[in-house]
Design a protein around this motif. Structure first.
Motif, PDB file in Angstrom:
ATOM      1  N   VAL A 194       0.855  -1.186   0.000  1.00 22.40           N
ATOM      2  CA  VAL A 194       0.000   0.000   0.000  1.00 22.40           C
ATOM      3  C   VAL A 194       0.892   1.236   0.000  1.00 22.40           C
ATOM      4  CG1 VAL A 194      -1.901   1.197   1.132  1.00 22.40           C
ATOM      5  CG2 VAL A 194      -1.695  -1.297   1.365  1.00 22.40           C
ATOM      6  N   GLU A 195       0.652   2.123  -0.949  1.00 22.80           N
ATOM      7  CA  GLU A 195       1.459   3.326  -1.074  1.00 22.80           C
ATOM      8  C   GLU A 195       0.554   4.556  -1.106  1.00 22.80           C
ATOM      9  OE1 GLU A 195       4.981   2.884  -3.532  1.00 22.80           O
ATOM     10  OE2 GLU A 195       4.066   1.106  -4.404  1.00 22.80           O
ATOM     11  N   ARG A 196       0.939   5.544  -0.339  1.00 19.96           N
ATOM     12  CA  ARG A 196       0.152   6.779  -0.241  1.00 19.96           C
ATOM     13  C   ARG A 196       0.596   7.773  -1.308  1.00 19.96           C
ATOM     14  NH1 ARG A 196       0.392  11.899   2.161  1.00 19.96           N
ATOM     15  NH2 ARG A 196      -1.530  12.605   3.192  1.00 19.96           N
ATOM     16  N   LEU A 197      -0.347   8.276  -2.097  1.00 17.77           N
ATOM     17  CA  LEU A 197      -0.063   9.241  -3.142  1.00 17.77           C
ATOM     18  C   LEU A 197      -0.862  10.514  -2.900  1.00 17.77           C
ATOM     19  CD1 LEU A 197      -0.281   6.933  -6.305  1.00 17.77           C
ATOM     20  CD2 LEU A 197       1.763   7.552  -5.004  1.00 17.77           C
ATOM     21  N   THR A 198      -0.274  11.645  -3.264  1.00 15.54           N
ATOM     22  CA  THR A 198      -0.953  12.930  -3.160  1.00 15.54           C
ATOM     23  C   THR A 198      -1.037  13.560  -4.543  1.00 15.54           C
ATOM     24  OG1 THR A 198      -0.110  13.263  -0.922  1.00 15.54           O
ATOM     25  CG2 THR A 198      -0.916  15.204  -2.074  1.00 15.54           C
ATOM     26  N   PHE A 199      -2.220  14.056  -4.899  1.00 10.74           N
ATOM     27  CA  PHE A 199      -2.455  14.629  -6.222  1.00 10.74           C
ATOM     28  C   PHE A 199      -2.921  16.074  -6.088  1.00 10.74           C
ATOM     29  CE2 PHE A 199      -3.349  10.116  -6.340  1.00 10.74           C
ATOM     30  CZ  PHE A 199      -2.761   9.666  -7.511  1.00 10.74           C
ATOM     31  N   PRO A 200      -2.240  17.020  -6.724  1.00  5.37           N
ATOM     32  CA  PRO A 200      -2.795  18.378  -6.802  1.00  5.37           C
ATOM     33  C   PRO A 200      -3.990  18.362  -7.758  1.00  5.37           C
ATOM     34  CG  PRO A 200      -0.785  18.215  -8.104  1.00  5.37           C
ATOM     35  CD  PRO A 200      -0.943  16.898  -7.405  1.00  5.37           C
ATOM     36  N   VAL A 201      -5.088  18.980  -7.340  1.00  8.16           N
ATOM     37  CA  VAL A 201      -6.299  18.966  -8.161  1.00  8.16           C
ATOM     38  C   VAL A 201      -6.922  20.353  -8.167  1.00  8.16           C
ATOM     39  CG1 VAL A 201      -6.771  16.525  -7.681  1.00  8.16           C
ATOM     40  CG2 VAL A 201      -7.784  18.286  -6.215  1.00  8.16           C
ATOM     41  N   PRO A 202      -7.743  20.649  -9.181  1.00  2.87           N
ATOM     42  CA  PRO A 202      -8.427  21.945  -9.185  1.00  2.87           C
ATOM     43  C   PRO A 202      -9.494  21.981  -8.095  1.00  2.87           C
ATOM     44  CG  PRO A 202      -9.236  20.559 -10.973  1.00  2.87           C
ATOM     45  CD  PRO A 202      -8.067  19.837 -10.362  1.00  2.87           C
ATOM     46  N   GLY A 203      -9.749  23.192  -7.596  1.00  2.00           N
ATOM     47  CA  GLY A 203     -10.781  23.318  -6.578  1.00  2.00           C
ATOM     48  C   GLY A 203     -10.619  24.587  -5.771  1.00  2.00           C
ATOM     49  N   PRO A 204     -11.650  24.974  -5.020  1.00  2.00           N
ATOM     50  CA  PRO A 204     -11.668  26.241  -4.272  1.00  2.00           C
ATOM     51  C   PRO A 204     -10.986  26.127  -2.919  1.00  2.00           C
ATOM     52  CG  PRO A 204     -13.772  25.144  -4.038  1.00  2.00           C
ATOM     53  CD  PRO A 204     -12.951  24.272  -4.953  1.00  2.00           C
ATOM     54  N   CYS A 205      -9.690  25.807  -2.927  1.00  2.90           N
ATOM     55  CA  CYS A 205      -8.921  25.674  -1.682  1.00  2.90           C
ATOM     56  C   CYS A 205      -7.843  26.747  -1.646  1.00  2.90           C
ATOM     57  CB  CYS A 205      -8.249  24.301  -1.581  1.00  2.90           C
ATOM     58  SG  CYS A 205      -9.353  22.896  -1.763  1.00  2.90           S
ATOM     59  N   ALA A 206      -7.651  27.360  -0.506  1.00  4.43           N
ATOM     60  CA  ALA A 206      -6.556  28.315  -0.348  1.00  4.43           C
ATOM     61  C   ALA A 206      -5.236  27.580  -0.529  1.00  4.43           C
ATOM     62  CB  ALA A 206      -6.620  28.957   1.030  1.00  4.43           C
TER      63      ALA A 206
END
Length: 340
Positions: free
Chosen positions: A40-52
């Protein structure tokens, strides 16, 4: 090997069934090895959206050995859950992990935390609509298709698998944004119009705040078919999965569910599998007649009716009917996609 929060989560879940698990994982890619050899590997993805500062989606990649070269399932959970809807703990001698079941059948699996849930970003609840959530899912799929992810992996064959609100989001992503998948699986969501048995107090609460919670009693009544669920699973599920639902997603999903042009169900242009269960009080198989015709742009639509199962299929003793149906259908459809 260093103890990651993911491996700690697995240990805590095995030891304490009725406590929510702490998450707080560091940014980046974390690795864990489970007893069944699934990595199991944890991945982080930048995505579009209304986040500061920009939104992110966190996902967990399940595989055995080299993850590339196998078809990928991208899994999208429903309301109150996070990615672990697809990786429930082993309980009373029974394995409840859909993700690990599919890994044993030669799939690589990416289970994400949707925006607003788990370790992913939590935008303003009114700004987080089905459109925003589907754009995030679309970006994750494209990152896995093209190799723009922390592992640098790319996948030729991808299936998008949703549950309930996650099905709603997945359908909208493929139908409106042409998310590049070879197949779509929708579970726990139908589009034939009927009255939804939602308590008035639940609806009032959903309208009162940007994020709102379902009570354990509401979850039990809506999600489980008691004769086919271990009571310990119900207790665990109600304690572990307490994520709030955004008002924006709730309102946009409810307004569109029975409007094909709004949900984009009539615009999905890949093969589709729909699973509806006989004891799902929200979207039951009693409303399956007419479902296939609503997917008017899909080259193939299969509707499977499941027996003796409630809304959250993975929690039930009868879950394997759903899992076997998905594995068999995907095996055929993705093999054909690979030949093309």
């Amino acid at each position: 090997m260093a103890i990651t929060s993911r491996s700690m989560t697995l240990l805590l879940e095995q030891a304490v069934l009725a406590l929510a698990v702490l998450t707080g994982v560091a940014t980046g890619v974390a690795h864990a090895q489970s007893p069944d050899r699934t990595q199991v590997e944890r991945l982080t993805f930048p995505v579009p959206g209304p986040c500061a500062g920009g939104c992110k989606v966190v996902g967990y990649l399940y595989h055995d050995g080299t993850p590339s070269g196998r078809p990928l399932q991208v899994l999208v959970h429903g309301g109150t859950y996070d990615h672990q809807y697809w990786d429930l703990l082993e309980l009373n001698g029974r394995a409840y992990s859909y993700a690990r079941y599919m890994v044993r059948r030669q799939y690589t699996v990416l289970a994400i935390d949707q925006l607003g849930a788990g370790e992913s970003s939590r935008p303003d609840g009114d700004a987080l609509t089905v459109d925003v959530a589907s754009a995030a899912v679309d970006q994750v799929v494209r990152a896995m298709r093209g190799g723009q992810n922390a592992l640098g992996l790319s996948f030729e064959r991808i299936a998008l698998v949703g549950h309930s609100l996650g099905s709603n989001v997945s359908i909208h992503a493929q139908g409106s944004l042409r998310t590049p998948v070879d197949a779509l699986v929708s579970t726990g969501l139908g589009h034939v119009a009927h009255e939804l048995p939602l308590p008035e107090e639940l609806v009032d609460r959903a309208l009162d705040a940007p994020y709102w919670h379902m009570t354990p009693a509401e979850r039990t009544a809506s999600f489980f078919h008691a004769p086919e669920v271990d009571p310990d699973m119900v207790a665990y599920d109600n304690a572990r999965f307490t994520h709030p639902i955004s008002r924006g997603i709730f309102l946009t999903a409810m307004a569109r569910t029975f409007e094909p042009a709004a949900t984009k169900v009539d615009a999905v242009n890949v093969p589709v599998l729909v699973q509806l269960a006989d004891h799902d009080v929200l979207f039951g198989s009693a409303y399956a007649d007419g479902e296939a015709a609503l997917w008017s742009a899909a080259p193939e639509v299969t509707v499977q009716r499941l027996e003796n199962i409630g809304h959250c299929y993975n929690s039930h003793l009868t879950r394997h009917e759903s899992w076997r149906g998905i594995a068999s259908w995907l095996g055929r459809v993705l093999a054909r996609a690979h030949e093309m």
